[in-house]
Scaffold this motif. Structure first.
Motif, PDB file in Angstrom:
ATOM      1  N   ALA A 206       0.833  -1.212   0.000  1.00 16.19           N
ATOM      2  CA  ALA A 206       0.000   0.000   0.000  1.00 16.19           C
ATOM      3  C   ALA A 206       0.864   1.257   0.000  1.00 16.19           C
ATOM      4  N   ARG A 207       2.004   1.203   0.675  1.00 10.91           N
ATOM      5  CA  ARG A 207       2.852   2.396   0.775  1.00 10.91           C
ATOM      6  C   ARG A 207       3.771   2.569  -0.435  1.00 10.91           C
ATOM      7  N   LEU A 208       4.032   1.493  -1.165  1.00  7.32           N
ATOM      8  CA  LEU A 208       4.880   1.596  -2.355  1.00  7.32           C
ATOM      9  C   LEU A 208       4.084   1.889  -3.629  1.00  7.32           C
ATOM     10  N   LEU A 209       2.796   1.624  -3.612  1.00 12.57           N
ATOM     11  CA  LEU A 209       1.981   1.779  -4.826  1.00 12.57           C
ATOM     12  C   LEU A 209       2.087   3.151  -5.485  1.00 12.57           C
ATOM     13  N   PRO A 210       2.089   4.271  -4.734  1.00 11.61           N
ATOM     14  CA  PRO A 210       2.148   5.585  -5.400  1.00 11.61           C
ATOM     15  C   PRO A 210       3.380   5.783  -6.280  1.00 11.61           C
ATOM     16  N   LEU A 211       4.423   4.989  -6.100  1.00 14.80           N
ATOM     17  CA  LEU A 211       5.621   5.137  -6.934  1.00 14.80           C
ATOM     18  C   LEU A 211       5.341   4.800  -8.395  1.00 14.80           C
ATOM     19  N   ASN A 212       4.231   4.126  -8.658  1.00 16.91           N
ATOM     20  CA  ASN A 212       3.888   3.790 -10.042  1.00 16.91           C
ATOM     21  C   ASN A 212       3.350   4.988 -10.818  1.00 16.91           C
ATOM     22  N   TRP A 213       2.999   6.056 -10.104  1.00 16.01           N
ATOM     23  CA  TRP A 213       2.429   7.231 -10.772  1.00 16.01           C
ATOM     24  C   TRP A 213       3.178   8.479 -10.303  1.00 16.01           C
ATOM     25  N   PRO A 214       4.467   8.613 -10.653  1.00 10.67           N
ATOM     26  CA  PRO A 214       5.269   9.736 -10.153  1.00 10.67           C
ATOM     27  C   PRO A 214       4.762  11.094 -10.617  1.00 10.67           C
TER      28      PRO A 214
ATOM     29  N   SER B 184      -4.658   7.292  -0.184  1.00 11.24           N
ATOM     30  CA  SER B 184      -4.452   5.864   0.039  1.00 11.24           C
ATOM     31  C   SER B 184      -5.726   5.101  -0.312  1.00 11.24           C
ATOM     32  N   PHE B 185      -5.654   4.283  -1.357  1.00 17.38           N
ATOM     33  CA  PHE B 185      -6.844   3.544  -1.789  1.00 17.38           C
ATOM     34  C   PHE B 185      -6.713   2.041  -1.553  1.00 17.38           C
ATOM     35  N   CYS B 186      -5.554   1.589  -1.092  1.00 16.22           N
ATOM     36  CA  CYS B 186      -5.339   0.157  -0.859  1.00 16.22           C
ATOM     37  C   CYS B 186      -5.553  -0.146   0.621  1.00 16.22           C
ATOM     38  N   GLN B 187      -6.523  -0.999   0.908  1.00 19.21           N
ATOM     39  CA  GLN B 187      -6.804  -1.376   2.294  1.00 19.21           C
ATOM     40  C   GLN B 187      -5.819  -2.457   2.741  1.00 19.21           C
ATOM     41  N   ILE B 188      -5.271  -2.281   3.943  1.00 20.26           N
ATOM     42  CA  ILE B 188      -4.179  -3.131   4.416  1.00 20.26           C
ATOM     43  C   ILE B 188      -4.722  -4.370   5.120  1.00 20.26           C
ATOM     44  N   LEU B 189      -4.175  -5.527   4.740  1.00 21.05           N
ATOM     45  CA  LEU B 189      -4.484  -6.789   5.407  1.00 21.05           C
ATOM     46  C   LEU B 189      -3.250  -7.280   6.159  1.00 21.05           C
ATOM     47  N   PRO B 190      -3.430  -7.910   7.331  1.00 22.58           N
ATOM     48  CA  PRO B 190      -2.282  -8.387   8.113  1.00 22.58           C
ATOM     49  C   PRO B 190      -1.727  -9.689   7.540  1.00 22.58           C
ATOM     50  N   TRP B 191      -0.521 -10.031   7.964  1.00 18.64           N
ATOM     51  CA  TRP B 191       0.101 -11.286   7.555  1.00 18.64           C
ATOM     52  C   TRP B 191      -0.475 -12.459   8.358  1.00 18.64           C
ATOM     53  N   ARG B 192      -0.664 -13.569   7.682  1.00 25.53           N
ATOM     54  CA  ARG B 192      -0.916 -14.880   8.301  1.00 25.53           C
ATOM     55  C   ARG B 192      -2.175 -14.941   9.170  1.00 25.53           C
ATOM     56  N   SER B 193      -3.092 -14.029   9.004  1.00 25.26           N
ATOM     57  CA  SER B 193      -4.331 -14.030   9.785  1.00 25.26           C
ATOM     58  C   SER B 193      -5.520 -14.150   8.838  1.00 25.26           C
ATOM     59  N   PRO B 194      -6.322 -15.210   8.970  1.00 24.97           N
ATOM     60  CA  PRO B 194      -7.503 -15.343   8.105  1.00 24.97           C
ATOM     61  C   PRO B 194      -8.493 -14.193   8.362  1.00 24.97           C
ATOM     62  N   ILE B 195      -8.863 -13.499   7.308  1.00 19.71           N
ATOM     63  CA  ILE B 195      -9.788 -12.371   7.395  1.00 19.71           C
ATOM     64  C   ILE B 195     -11.028 -12.695   6.561  1.00 19.71           C
ATOM     65  N   SER B 196     -12.217 -12.527   7.159  1.00 17.94           N
ATOM     66  CA  SER B 196     -13.469 -12.762   6.431  1.00 17.94           C
ATOM     67  C   SER B 196     -13.859 -11.498   5.674  1.00 17.94           C
ATOM     68  N   LEU B 197     -13.779 -11.571   4.357  1.00 18.00           N
ATOM     69  CA  LEU B 197     -14.160 -10.434   3.532  1.00 18.00           C
ATOM     70  C   LEU B 197     -15.659 -10.439   3.260  1.00 18.00           C
ATOM     71  N   PHE B 198     -16.226 -11.649   3.164  1.00 19.18           N
ATOM     72  CA  PHE B 198     -17.660 -11.820   2.984  1.00 19.18           C
ATOM     73  C   PHE B 198     -18.122 -12.942   3.907  1.00 19.18           C
ATOM     74  N   GLU B 199     -19.375 -13.247   3.868  1.00 14.49           N
ATOM     75  CA  GLU B 199     -19.933 -14.207   4.824  1.00 14.49           C
ATOM     76  C   GLU B 199     -19.211 -15.550   4.803  1.00 14.49           C
ATOM     77  N   ASN B 200     -18.923 -16.065   3.627  1.00 14.87           N
ATOM     78  CA  ASN B 200     -18.315 -17.397   3.531  1.00 14.87           C
ATOM     79  C   ASN B 200     -16.961 -17.389   2.831  1.00 14.87           C
ATOM     80  N   LEU B 201     -16.329 -16.214   2.712  1.00 13.77           N
ATOM     81  CA  LEU B 201     -15.065 -16.114   1.990  1.00 13.77           C
ATOM     82  C   LEU B 201     -13.993 -15.514   2.884  1.00 13.77           C
ATOM     83  N   GLN B 202     -12.893 -16.242   3.018  1.00  8.82           N
ATOM     84  CA  GLN B 202     -11.761 -15.789   3.832  1.00  8.82           C
ATOM     85  C   GLN B 202     -10.524 -15.617   2.960  1.00  8.82           C
TER      86      GLN B 202
END
Length: 539
Positions: free
Chosen positions: A90-98, A105-123
């Motif tokens: 997320a922090r390096l992405l702006p380098l693509n558009w100098p 900041s449009f990229c939402q950050i997800l943690p490492w190695r932790s299952p996250i439920s984005l929807f009811e039945n999708l992790q």
């Protein structure tokens, strides 16, 4: 849009699969969910054909342009569509558009190695993939009343540790047995020396050029390889304390500044280095690393020097006569011509072009190793020339055990899965007895004619040349392919014995590598371990 039949639970529509200079962008259906994996397209018009977002969410594996270049335009058109990635990504992405002054900041950050439920039945679960700070592989799990379905996407991955990134841990994905694995195959079936050996060879090339009074120019991608080489020059034993200036052009320097902001997210070894001396910019400790003045290379007063510039720039402008003879080093990339055409140098006798390999992706051997450890049902090979991906699909050890696909851009691929996939048993090799005849100046190995009747023989005897090496107490013979001979035509073929006798960390038959399981113990000179590092050659 997708059949509700459970056997058609997975489908994939590639907007781009990473062939040649094409970016990666894959739309995947998992049941009712639509997931866009990366968006490295230069032209996203196909994604904008509907007024509705093309996916329920986007996952960005890492910040390289061929995976992320279309994200900003996509976000501005569909701001309601979530885009996920790791914190470093997320922090390096702006380098693509100098050219953009401020990017929210449009990229939402997800943690490492932790299952996250984005929807009811999708992790979703992220794992570090090596290759670039923040690069991530993901496991997507979808629960249904019938059973759970799983997809793994590696993005670009590298199993080996590099200077600024720890490699992908095979243990994190071992035995996950997903229904679908989407994996890159950038290097095809090619096999490369260990990363440390490649680093040593590059440093030796730069060292030789400087010793001859030549300046060195390295046109590099501004994110990733540039920072790896800078830290390598700062920390390698051939350059530590050396009185030489390393200059960095502004676009590369801006990325270095972004890396400094990521320091808490970088490996402990890098943070430890930075606690004793600056990671990049240093006027005190040799070699000195400096930003190129705004007035350009003409402002440099001392030659020879080392100069890193963005490969997108016209490198010829930097080879000024004041620098004397210039050695220009181009990075080798799979399936692409590394050097410009020699005609460009007809009027430049003081410029010499050379190449080097500093791999950023896993080679064919490690790609196959990861697939075997994951044990998927379907394997989709992307990101590489079509020839290289075809070579991987042709490997008998892969196509006999998995359902392999090399998806084409713009073609829907359905991936039927069964309730249970039984891996075929691995065939037991039949041993063949032979004889050894010791001659005065050579050894002759005589093997039975029955070996020629196997399907492996044609590949083994392709060129009639062999490579022999010790693996413990066993002698391993391997046929050399035409591709290997062509890639090695500029240098003699040398066998490297990876054992304690030739390891940089062995002294008086004891191991002094803290990373090794043999650390502190007395070792046999024929022993070996996974963190072998070649002993530098004596000058």
């Amino acid at each position: 849009m997708i059949d509700s039949n459970p056997s058609h639970f997975f489908s994939c529509y590639p907007y781009g699969v990473g062939h040649d200079i094409e970016g990666v962008c894959l739309l995947v259906w998992m049941g009712k969910y639509r997931i866009l994996l990366d968006c490295g397209l230069r032209d996203i018009s196909e994604l904008l054909e509907s007024s509705d977002p093309p996916a329920d969410f986007v996952f960005c594996s890492h910040a390289h342009t061929d995976h992320a270049g279309g994200l900003l335009a996509l976000h501005r058109h569909f701001p309601q569509m979530p885009i996920y990635g790791s914190e470093a990504t997320a922090r390096l992405l702006p380098l693509n558009w100098p050219e953009e002054k401020e990017i929210s900041s449009f990229c939402q950050i997800l943690p490492w190695r932790s299952p996250i439920s984005l929807f009811e039945n999708l992790q979703i679960q992220l794992f570090p993939a090596g290759h670039l700070p923040g690069a991530a592989a993901i496991i997507l799990s979808c629960h249904t009343p019938q059973r759970d379905y799983t997809l793994i996407y590696t993005g670009d991955f590298f199993l080996s540790n590099s200077r600024l990134v720890e490699g992908l841990s095979v243990e994190s994905l071992r035995g996950s047995s997903p229904d679908v694995l989407i994996i890159e195959g950038s290097y095809g079936t090619a096999r490369h020396p260990r990363r440390r050996q490649l680093e040593q060879k590059l440093m030796s090339k730069i060292d030789t050029a400087l010793s001859m009074g030549h300046s060195v120019l390295l046109p590099v991608p501004r994110m990733g390889l540039a920072q790896e080489i800078l830290l390598l020059l700062r920390s390698h034993h051939q350059f530590t304390g050396r009185d030489v200036n390393v200059w960095v052009s502004e676009s590369v320097a801006a990325t270095c500044d972004s890396y400094l902001e990521l320091l808490p997210l970088l490996p402990d070894s890098v943070q430890n280095f930075a606690s004793h001396q600056p990671l990049f910019w240093d006027e005190q400790v040799l070699p000195r690393v400096r930003r190129l003045p705004e007035t350009g290379v003409e402002a440099i007063a001392e030659f020879p020097c080392v100069l890193l510039v963005d490969r997108a720039e016209l490198w010829q402008h930097y080879c000024i006569p004041q620098g004397g003879t210039w050695v220009v080093l181009f990075a080798e990339y799979p399936g692409r011509t590394a050097m410009p055409h020699p005609e460009l140098l007809e009027n430049s006798p003081d410029i010499h072009l050379e190449t080097y390999l500093l791999s950023e992706h896993s080679d064919g051997r490690n790609t196959a190793q990861l697939i075997h450890n994951i044990r998927p049902q379907h394997v989709l090979l992307v990101h590489g020339s079509s020839t290289y991906l075809t070579d991987l699909i042709a490997l008998e050890e892969l196509h006999n055990r998995y359902k392999l696909h090399s998806p084409a851009t713009g073609t829907l691929l359905e991936l039927p899965v069964g309730d249970r996939f039984i891996q075929p048993s691995v065939p037991v090799p039949v041993p063949h007895e032979g004889e050894i005849v010791e001659l005065e100046d050579s050894i002759r190995i005589i093997l039975p004619h029955a070996l020629m009747q196997t399907s492996h023989w044609q590949t083994f005897a392709d060129t009639g040349l062999l490579e022999a090496r010790w693996q413990g107490n066993e002698l391993v013979l391997r046929g050399l392919s035409q591709r290997e001979l062509l890639s090695q035509s500029s240098r003699p073929i040398q066998a490297v014995t990876e054992c304690c006798a030739t390891c940089h960390h062995q002294f008086r038959q004891r191991c002094f590598n803290r990373q090794s399981p043999l650390y502190g113990f007395k070792v046999t000179l024929q022993g070996c371990c996974p963190v072998f590092e070649q002993k530098p050659r004596e000058e």
